[in-house]
Design a protein around this motif. Structure first.
Motif, mmCIF file in Angstrom:
data_model
loop_
_atom_site.group_PDB
_atom_site.id
_atom_site.type_symbol
_atom_site.label_atom_id
_atom_site.label_comp_id
_atom_site.label_asym_id
_atom_site.label_seq_id
_atom_site.Cartn_x
_atom_site.Cartn_y
_atom_site.Cartn_z
ATOM 1 N N ALA A 224 0.840 -1.213 0.000
ATOM 2 C CA ALA A 224 0.000 0.000 0.000
ATOM 3 C C ALA A 224 0.868 1.253 0.000
ATOM 4 O O ALA A 224 0.581 2.226 -0.715
ATOM 5 C CB ALA A 224 -0.927 -0.004 1.215
ATOM 6 N N LEU A 225 1.943 1.240 0.781
ATOM 7 C CA LEU A 225 2.852 2.390 0.820
ATOM 8 C C LEU A 225 3.512 2.626 -0.536
ATOM 9 O O LEU A 225 3.710 3.770 -0.947
ATOM 10 C CB LEU A 225 3.929 2.164 1.886
ATOM 11 C CG LEU A 225 3.600 2.582 3.313
ATOM 12 C CD1 LEU A 225 4.674 2.071 4.262
ATOM 13 C CD2 LEU A 225 3.473 4.088 3.423
ATOM 14 N N GLY A 226 3.850 1.539 -1.223
ATOM 15 C CA GLY A 226 4.514 1.679 -2.505
ATOM 16 C C GLY A 226 3.566 2.033 -3.631
ATOM 17 O O GLY A 226 3.779 3.003 -4.360
ATOM 18 N N ALA A 227 2.474 1.253 -3.758
ATOM 19 C CA ALA A 227 1.567 1.427 -4.894
ATOM 20 C C ALA A 227 0.699 2.670 -4.747
ATOM 21 O O ALA A 227 0.593 3.484 -5.673
ATOM 22 C CB ALA A 227 0.689 0.186 -5.060
ATOM 23 N N ILE A 228 0.080 2.842 -3.584
ATOM 24 C CA ILE A 228 -0.884 3.937 -3.397
ATOM 25 C C ILE A 228 -0.192 5.218 -2.966
ATOM 26 O O ILE A 228 -0.313 6.259 -3.608
ATOM 27 C CB ILE A 228 -1.956 3.534 -2.364
ATOM 28 C CG1 ILE A 228 -2.729 2.308 -2.856
ATOM 29 C CG2 ILE A 228 -2.923 4.695 -2.113
ATOM 30 C CD1 ILE A 228 -3.698 1.743 -1.835
ATOM 31 N N ASN A 229 0.568 5.119 -1.877
ATOM 32 C CA ASN A 229 1.171 6.327 -1.311
ATOM 33 C C ASN A 229 2.230 6.935 -2.234
ATOM 34 O O ASN A 229 2.175 8.129 -2.548
ATOM 35 C CB ASN A 229 1.781 5.990 0.048
ATOM 36 C CG ASN A 229 2.633 7.101 0.621
ATOM 37 O OD1 ASN A 229 3.833 6.964 0.724
ATOM 38 N ND2 ASN A 229 2.022 8.221 0.962
ATOM 39 N N LEU A 230 3.161 6.119 -2.709
ATOM 40 C CA LEU A 230 4.261 6.659 -3.518
ATOM 41 C C LEU A 230 3.973 6.591 -5.011
ATOM 42 O O LEU A 230 4.064 7.599 -5.718
ATOM 43 C CB LEU A 230 5.554 5.905 -3.198
ATOM 44 C CG LEU A 230 6.823 6.398 -3.897
ATOM 45 C CD1 LEU A 230 7.078 7.868 -3.586
ATOM 46 C CD2 LEU A 230 8.020 5.549 -3.494
ATOM 47 N N GLY A 231 3.631 5.407 -5.522
ATOM 48 C CA GLY A 231 3.440 5.236 -6.961
ATOM 49 C C GLY A 231 2.314 6.079 -7.524
ATOM 50 O O GLY A 231 2.512 6.838 -8.485
ATOM 51 N N LEU A 232 1.131 5.957 -6.941
ATOM 52 C CA LEU A 232 -0.011 6.746 -7.405
ATOM 53 C C LEU A 232 0.251 8.236 -7.229
ATOM 54 O O LEU A 232 -0.078 9.047 -8.106
ATOM 55 C CB LEU A 232 -1.275 6.332 -6.654
ATOM 56 C CG LEU A 232 -2.560 7.095 -7.014
ATOM 57 C CD1 LEU A 232 -2.907 6.911 -8.484
ATOM 58 C CD2 LEU A 232 -3.719 6.642 -6.125
#
Length: 304
Positions: A224-232
């Motif tokens: 979630a931290l990678g995909a939503i928080n940072l990536g998105l």
């Protein structure tokens, strides 16, 4: 010499609105980081950076493949040029220095120096490209910096760490530089650049991390931290920053420290301090007033 033709007011107005919404969306995505991180049991910060960057890279790659297709994605990488490499390096520096800075100085000091991103973006744009910054924008920048100062004043203990504060200053300058490049190269999509940036960050973190094994619980949170928080967040930011002035993009990005305590309050029942509420309110009002002014200015251009 042929006359200089200005941008179409209607198109400019529509692009400005879309750009503001996309950058605001990125700030919302980034603001969830603190709340998600509170659930983590991982003790090694570099392990968090590694997995967060890996999942962000996977998200950004899938995002490009769905939006542009395999051939279009390859074309984006081929055409990003030195500007894209510059943006990648800036975001890699910012994300890596953030972790290092926190080991030397407080979160409050980092946030306070990061509040200077709109100021740095405006100065870089003006000095290098003579991009005019309105008086209203300068006032909004000053108000936002004051609001952040009030928010973090409870945590300022008077201790000064030259290394930590210099790293925090480097984060602000790197982010501002990436914002300016994205705006100046508006004809280029910078999604491949931020993909390269998180790959660089993951590579650096892989040499610093003590271990890579995490629990299933932490693995889901890191996703979630990678995909939503940072990536998105990165995908939305580089899509929106190319449509609006650099100072405005950086200014809207300051929604992140305002919304961060809200997520912590909702998910962890930690009530923000009175100064956090006062400072956040000042920032939010300044941004809303400035966006309202920008909307009226664009309407005037359409009717002129």
């Amino acid at each position: 010499m042929p006359p200089v033709v200005g941008p179409d007011p209607v198109k400019s107005s529509a692009e400005t609105a879309i750009g503001c919404l996309l950058v605001a969306g990125s700030a919302i995505a980034w603001s969830t980081g603190g709340a998600f991180a509170r659930f983590l049991d991982v003790s090694d910060n570099w392990t968090v950076v590694f997995w967060r960057s890996v999942f962000a890279a996977l998200f950004l790659l899938c995002f490009m493949l769905v939006r542009d297709g395999p051939r279009g994605t390859l074309r984006l990488f081929r055409h990003m040029g030195l500007a894209g490499v510059g943006v990648a390096i800036c975001f890699a520096i910012a994300s890596s220095c953030f972790i290092i800075a926190l080991s030397y100085t407080t979160v409050a000091n980092v946030l306070l120096l990061q509040a200077g991103v709109p100021l740095f973006a405006a100065l870089i744009s003006w000095v290098l490209f003579r991009e005019r910054v309105s008086v209203a924008t300068w006032i909004a920048i000053g108000t936002v910096i004051a609001g952040v100062a009030i928010m973090v004043s409870d945590s300022l203990d008077g201790e000064v760490s030259p290394i930590g504060d210099m790293l925090a200053l480097l984060i602000a300058i790197s982010f501002a530089t990436a914002t300016v490049i994205t705006r100046r190269k508006a004809h280029l999509r910078m999604t491949p650049a931020v993909f390269l940036g998180v790959v660089i960050a993951a590579s650096v973190a892989s040499t610093m991390a003590g271990e890579f094994r995490v629990s299933a619980h932490d693995f889901g949170l890191l996703f979630a931290l990678g995909a939503i928080n940072l990536g998105l967040g990165l995908a939305l930011f580089v899509s929106g920053a190319r449509l609006i002035p650099s100072a405005l993009a950086a200014l809207i990005g300051t929604l992140e420290p305002v919304l961060g305590p809200v997520w912590v309050w909702l998910l962890h029942n930690e009530v923000p301090s009175p100064r956090t509420i006062i400072g956040g309110t000042i920032i939010l009002v300044a941004l809303l007033l400035h966006l309202g002014w920008e909307y009226r200015r664009q309407r005037h251009l359409r009717t002129a």
